[in-house]
Structure formats: structure tokens, C-alpha cells
Design a protein around this motif. Sequence first.
Motif, mmCIF file in Angstrom:
data_model
loop_
_atom_site.group_PDB
_atom_site.id
_atom_site.type_symbol
_atom_site.label_atom_id
_atom_site.label_comp_id
_atom_site.label_asym_id
_atom_site.label_seq_id
_atom_site.Cartn_x
_atom_site.Cartn_y
_atom_site.Cartn_z
ATOM 1 N N ARG A 280 80.628 -42.378 -29.975
ATOM 2 C CA ARG A 280 82.013 -42.344 -30.451
ATOM 3 C C ARG A 280 82.165 -43.256 -31.660
ATOM 4 N N VAL A 281 81.290 -43.101 -32.635
ATOM 5 C CA VAL A 281 81.291 -44.033 -33.750
ATOM 6 C C VAL A 281 81.578 -43.324 -35.065
ATOM 7 N N ILE A 282 81.977 -44.127 -36.028
ATOM 8 C CA ILE A 282 82.158 -43.671 -37.401
ATOM 9 C C ILE A 282 81.179 -44.448 -38.274
ATOM 10 N N ALA A 283 80.455 -43.729 -39.102
ATOM 11 C CA ALA A 283 79.487 -44.364 -39.997
ATOM 12 C C ALA A 283 80.071 -44.420 -41.401
ATOM 13 N N ASN A 284 79.993 -45.604 -41.989
ATOM 14 C CA ASN A 284 80.549 -45.793 -43.326
ATOM 15 C C ASN A 284 79.591 -46.650 -44.144
ATOM 16 N N PHE A 285 79.019 -46.045 -45.176
ATOM 17 C CA PHE A 285 78.063 -46.749 -46.033
ATOM 18 C C PHE A 285 78.620 -46.812 -47.451
ATOM 19 N N GLN A 286 79.074 -47.985 -47.845
ATOM 20 C CA GLN A 286 79.555 -48.209 -49.211
ATOM 21 C C GLN A 286 78.455 -48.954 -49.962
ATOM 22 N N THR A 287 77.430 -48.207 -50.368
ATOM 23 C CA THR A 287 76.250 -48.797 -51.015
ATOM 24 C C THR A 287 75.902 -47.966 -52.252
ATOM 25 N N PRO A 288 76.644 -48.100 -53.330
ATOM 26 C CA PRO A 288 76.473 -47.213 -54.484
ATOM 27 C C PRO A 288 75.163 -47.385 -55.236
ATOM 28 N N ASN A 289 74.468 -48.497 -55.056
ATOM 29 C CA ASN A 289 73.232 -48.749 -55.806
ATOM 30 C C ASN A 289 71.974 -48.595 -54.964
ATOM 31 N N ILE A 290 72.121 -47.996 -53.780
ATOM 32 C CA ILE A 290 70.987 -47.855 -52.874
ATOM 33 C C ILE A 290 69.954 -46.889 -53.457
ATOM 34 N N GLU A 291 68.667 -47.243 -53.309
ATOM 35 C CA GLU A 291 67.575 -46.393 -53.801
ATOM 36 C C GLU A 291 66.727 -45.836 -52.654
ATOM 37 N N TYR A 292 66.679 -46.567 -51.541
ATOM 38 C CA TYR A 292 65.928 -46.103 -50.360
ATOM 39 C C TYR A 292 66.846 -46.224 -49.150
ATOM 40 N N PHE A 293 66.954 -45.126 -48.394
ATOM 41 C CA PHE A 293 67.871 -45.085 -47.254
ATOM 42 C C PHE A 293 67.155 -44.454 -46.068
ATOM 43 N N PRO A 306 80.837 -42.297 -49.661
ATOM 44 C CA PRO A 306 80.623 -41.579 -50.919
ATOM 45 C C PRO A 306 79.153 -41.264 -51.135
ATOM 46 N N ILE A 307 78.890 -40.389 -52.071
ATOM 47 C CA ILE A 307 77.514 -40.028 -52.410
ATOM 48 C C ILE A 307 76.776 -41.249 -52.960
ATOM 49 N N MET A 308 75.480 -41.341 -52.623
ATOM 50 C CA MET A 308 74.635 -42.417 -53.137
ATOM 51 C C MET A 308 73.965 -41.926 -54.420
ATOM 52 N N PRO A 309 74.478 -42.250 -55.582
ATOM 53 C CA PRO A 309 74.010 -41.634 -56.827
ATOM 54 C C PRO A 309 72.632 -42.078 -57.293
ATOM 55 N N CYS A 310 72.154 -43.241 -56.856
ATOM 56 C CA CYS A 310 70.874 -43.779 -57.322
ATOM 57 C C CYS A 310 69.729 -43.514 -56.348
ATOM 58 N N LEU A 311 69.978 -42.727 -55.324
ATOM 59 C CA LEU A 311 69.024 -42.576 -54.224
ATOM 60 C C LEU A 311 67.740 -41.881 -54.682
ATOM 61 N N GLN A 336 78.262 -33.488 -43.766
ATOM 62 C CA GLN A 336 78.764 -34.732 -44.356
ATOM 63 C C GLN A 336 77.619 -35.692 -44.656
ATOM 64 N N LEU A 337 76.714 -35.824 -43.698
ATOM 65 C CA LEU A 337 75.581 -36.736 -43.874
ATOM 66 C C LEU A 337 74.666 -36.257 -44.999
ATOM 67 N N LEU A 338 74.451 -34.948 -45.094
ATOM 68 C CA LEU A 338 73.597 -34.419 -46.149
ATOM 69 C C LEU A 338 74.229 -34.602 -47.526
ATOM 70 N N ARG A 339 75.544 -34.440 -47.614
ATOM 71 C CA ARG A 339 76.209 -34.652 -48.909
ATOM 72 C C ARG A 339 76.063 -36.102 -49.362
ATOM 73 N N LEU A 340 76.047 -37.001 -48.412
ATOM 74 C CA LEU A 340 75.882 -38.422 -48.720
ATOM 75 C C LEU A 340 74.585 -38.683 -49.484
ATOM 76 N N VAL A 341 73.509 -37.925 -49.182
ATOM 77 C CA VAL A 341 72.192 -38.152 -49.790
ATOM 78 C C VAL A 341 71.805 -37.032 -50.749
ATOM 79 N N SER A 342 72.759 -36.271 -51.227
ATOM 80 C CA SER A 342 72.455 -35.069 -52.004
ATOM 81 C C SER A 342 71.814 -35.362 -53.363
ATOM 82 N N CYS A 343 71.835 -36.605 -53.831
ATOM 83 C CA CYS A 343 71.184 -36.958 -55.102
ATOM 84 C C CYS A 343 69.733 -37.382 -54.920
ATOM 85 N N VAL A 344 69.224 -37.319 -53.720
ATOM 86 C CA VAL A 344 67.900 -37.848 -53.398
ATOM 87 C C VAL A 344 66.789 -37.038 -54.062
#
Length: 532
Positions: A280-293, A306-311, A336-344
Motif C-alpha cells: 500500500r505504498v506510493i513511490a516518489n523519486f525526485q532525482t533529475p540527475n540520476i544516471e543509474y537506477f 517525473p522522467i529521469m532525463p539523464c538516465l 507509470q514506472l516505465l515512463r519514469l525510465v523512458s530516457c534510458v
Amino acid sequence: MNQGSGVCMEWSLKPCTSCRITMSDRLTSLPDELLIRILSLLPTKDVAVTSSLSRRLRRVFPFITSLDFDVSPISLCLKHPYAVERFPTFVTFVDNVLFAYKSHHLSKFRLQVGIGFLTRHVNGCVNPGQPDELGCHQHCLPDLKPTHLHAWISFPLTLSGLRMLDLCILVRDPGENQLPPAIFMCQTLEVLRLEVNLGLDQVSTMPSYCLPKLKLLRLCASFVLNYNFLPRLVFSCPLLEDLTFIANTSCDHHATIHSLSLRKLCLILYRDLDRFSDSRVIANFQTPNIEYFEYTDNLALEYSSPIMPCLVEAKLCILETLKHEPLANSYLITLQLLRLVSCVQRLTLSEHFLQELDCDEVKAQLPLFPNLNHLTVDCAPENYFWDKILWAFLNCSPVLETLVFQMGLSDFFDEEDEKLIVCDVEQLNLERDFFRAAHAIPSCCRYHLKRIVICEYFGLKREVTIIQFLLSHSLVLEELVICRAQKEGGPRHPDPPNAHPSFPSQMPDQISVESALKNLPRASATCSIKVL
């Protein structure tokens, strides 16, 4: 003796002391400051041995600025024991070094007591019924007194200049022992690695943390209840670039990370759930400069990030799906999770991830992966079909170059083979008809896809059909690698206790696989097929 000539040649061997004398002379001729810096680069047990070369080395030994204690190669593991009788000697050695230490400055302190979780998992001594010990049987861990634990952990915190603290302390009976809160108030720390089964109650309830210089944090804990602990800890580290958090936790422990400095994030959570409950959790990652996830968890109720643009690279593993949510909801949450990493650029999907995407809508709703050049599917293909998922990823990955099926293409046989269990005959027939029909060639297959790797190959008609489809639609493919399954039922089902009587008696040999595949039509004239 040379028996042929009858001449007896006797060699008088003398102990060689020149190397020892030379080494001692060279070291002892150095200034104390330089000598201390050199000795501080060595593991402490090696410094102790080196110090036996001269009185001067023994004199500077207590002033080295780095202490590195490692219990290995001693192993108390019941399955892989080694030199168990030497463990008391190790304890005495640590006690003596700390007692004799004279410097007021210590830059690095490393203490490895007990085997880490990953090593114990590989050794096969993991027991999921022991969450307080990270899954290891309690008798595989050392039995240390609380006085030793407290003295050893607290020692480096009493000195100045500590930049690196690395503690792997996994004991047989942690009892009420707590990790000292002072660790998280050390303002000079730059690297902090903790793998412990000690309590975190005092640490997680601290009003604040102060780690202004910390750049790398690795925390592997037995159980964390306070879900605000990690977000508050990260907030106290304005320079943090590398974060790894591995823990058993409760079903309502939210996954929340906010950091502008993070470049690498590894979050692995094992939920304390019964088989009737959902996370019953909500995941929230505000890490715009992340390169490895790297993310391992049960499927959350929402990914509001939001999307991780530097991934550059992402590894996503869904351990449990939502049992009590409508399938449509689980599907949308997975998107939703896939959109988060769509720049990978490199993506690995594991466990139950693809199970949630096995629906017709995925072909139209899967996000575009404009930079994805390497896709690894590490999911057992037992509860989904490839005609929807594979086609969707090929069409949404325009620059894909490498495609890896880590656990193969099929975990069951179709009805024509009459060998194994059929999950859904109708869906299986639809999948087969799809791959036997002609389709427009995706952009990646036309211009970029050069290498396909298929592991766990059984030699089934289903597998051959999918391979034939890939070969006929990949215009620039250079290499197809086939790795044959080695065990009955494959490594996913080694020696199943209730094996179906129609399991194949033996896996396909290399010659038969090559013979079956070499004549398949190929769209690429340069494609080679390698069977391993």
C-alpha cells in the motif's frame, strides 16, 4: 646426485636474509610521516606482519591513519566452513590493535565481521524465514559479546578526521544492540557503508542527521520500520551522489527519494507481506540527475515521479504484483514506472515485470524509448505471451541494438509437442499465428538491431517460431546467440519435486540445435548463429 657419472653433488642451502634486511632498511630510512602513509594503505593484518621487520616499524604502527580488519578467509558458514578455530584469534587481534592505537587522527575504518548477505545467498545458506538476519541461518554468523560490538563500532567515532567508515557486522544474536546514532552526526564522513543486523530504532528516530560531506552511502539493514528515515537521511546529505539502500521493511513503507545531487540510486526493498496482502505504498523519486537506477520492490500503488532525463542504465524488478487491484490498474501503474525510465539507454526487466504488460493495449500505450540500445528481459516466460509485449518493445525502441532473453522464450510446450503443461491454449495459438504472419518491420529491426541472445533454449516449436520471426524481420542482424538449457526443466526448475511426467528426459544437444536453426530464412545476409 648424478647417478650416471657417479658424482655426488651436495648443495648447502642457507636462509636468505638479504631481502628481509633490504626491505627493512628501505622502509626504516623513510621519514615517519611518509612511512605512516605507506603502511596506512595496507590491510591492518599485513601492517602487523610488516611491523615485525624492525623496532621502528613497530613504533609507528599505532599511528597509521587507516584501520582495515577483515575476518576473511575465516568462514563460520555451516555449508562452507573454513578456519573456524582462528576466529577467537581475530577477535583478540582487533582488541589489541585498538587498545594500542595512539593517533588522534583516523581517516578510514573498515571492519568486516560476518559474511555479507550477497555472499551468503550465493553460498546457499539463505533462509527466508530468518528476516532479522537478512535470511542467513543464525549459526553461520559469529557470536560476539555486546561489549565487543560497542567498543569496536564506537572506536573510530572518538577520533578526528574520519572520512570513510565501512562496517559489515552481522552477528548471531544482535539482541538489543543498536547502531550508534553518532555515526549519522559525523560531519567529516565522505563514504559510509553499513551492512548490519543491529537495531536501527535509535537511529531512525533521531530528530536530525548531519552528513554534509557524504558522497557515497550504502545501507543494508535487517529491518526498517520508520519510512521517514531514508528521506530524512538523504535530505541531510547535500553532496550525496551514490545511494544504495537494501532492507526488509513493512508493507506500508513508502519509497521516497528527493535529491538533486544523486547520480546513482539502488533501492531494494523486501516487504513483510502475507500472501493475501498488497503493498500500500506510493513511490516518489525526485532525482533529475540520476544516471543509474536499480529498483527492486513490490509493485506500488502509484509512481508519482517525473522522467529521469539523464538516465543511462536502469534495472527494474517487481517482486510481487497487486493481487487485489483490477488488472487494468496494475497495467497502468506498470506503465507509470516505465515512463519514469523512458530516457534510458540500457534497460533490464526482471521477475514479474512483464506479467503486468500482457494485454492488447500495450502495443499502443507503451512509452517511447528514444535512447534504448540494450534491452535485457530477465523474466521467466510462464505467465505471458510474446506477441503483445515483444512487438510493443520493438516498435517503441527505434535505436535498439542488443536484445537479450535472459530466461529464454518459453517455459512450457505447445499442445503439438505433447510434452509439458499448456497455460492457455487459445492465447498460445494467437501468439503462434501472430509470429507466422507478415508484419511491418519496426525501425530498430530495419536499421539498428545487431545482436540477439536467447538463453535457456529447449528446442521447442514455440521457440523456433519466434526465432524465425526475429530472423526474418531483422535486416541488419549480425549475430544470434543460442544458449541451450542445461538441466531438466532448466535452472528455473532444477530437479522439481513434483515434475510433470512429460518433462523432456534430456536437453537438446548442440548439433541438433544448429541443424534445426541453420536453414531458417534470414533477412540479414551477414547474420551468424552461434550455439553454446
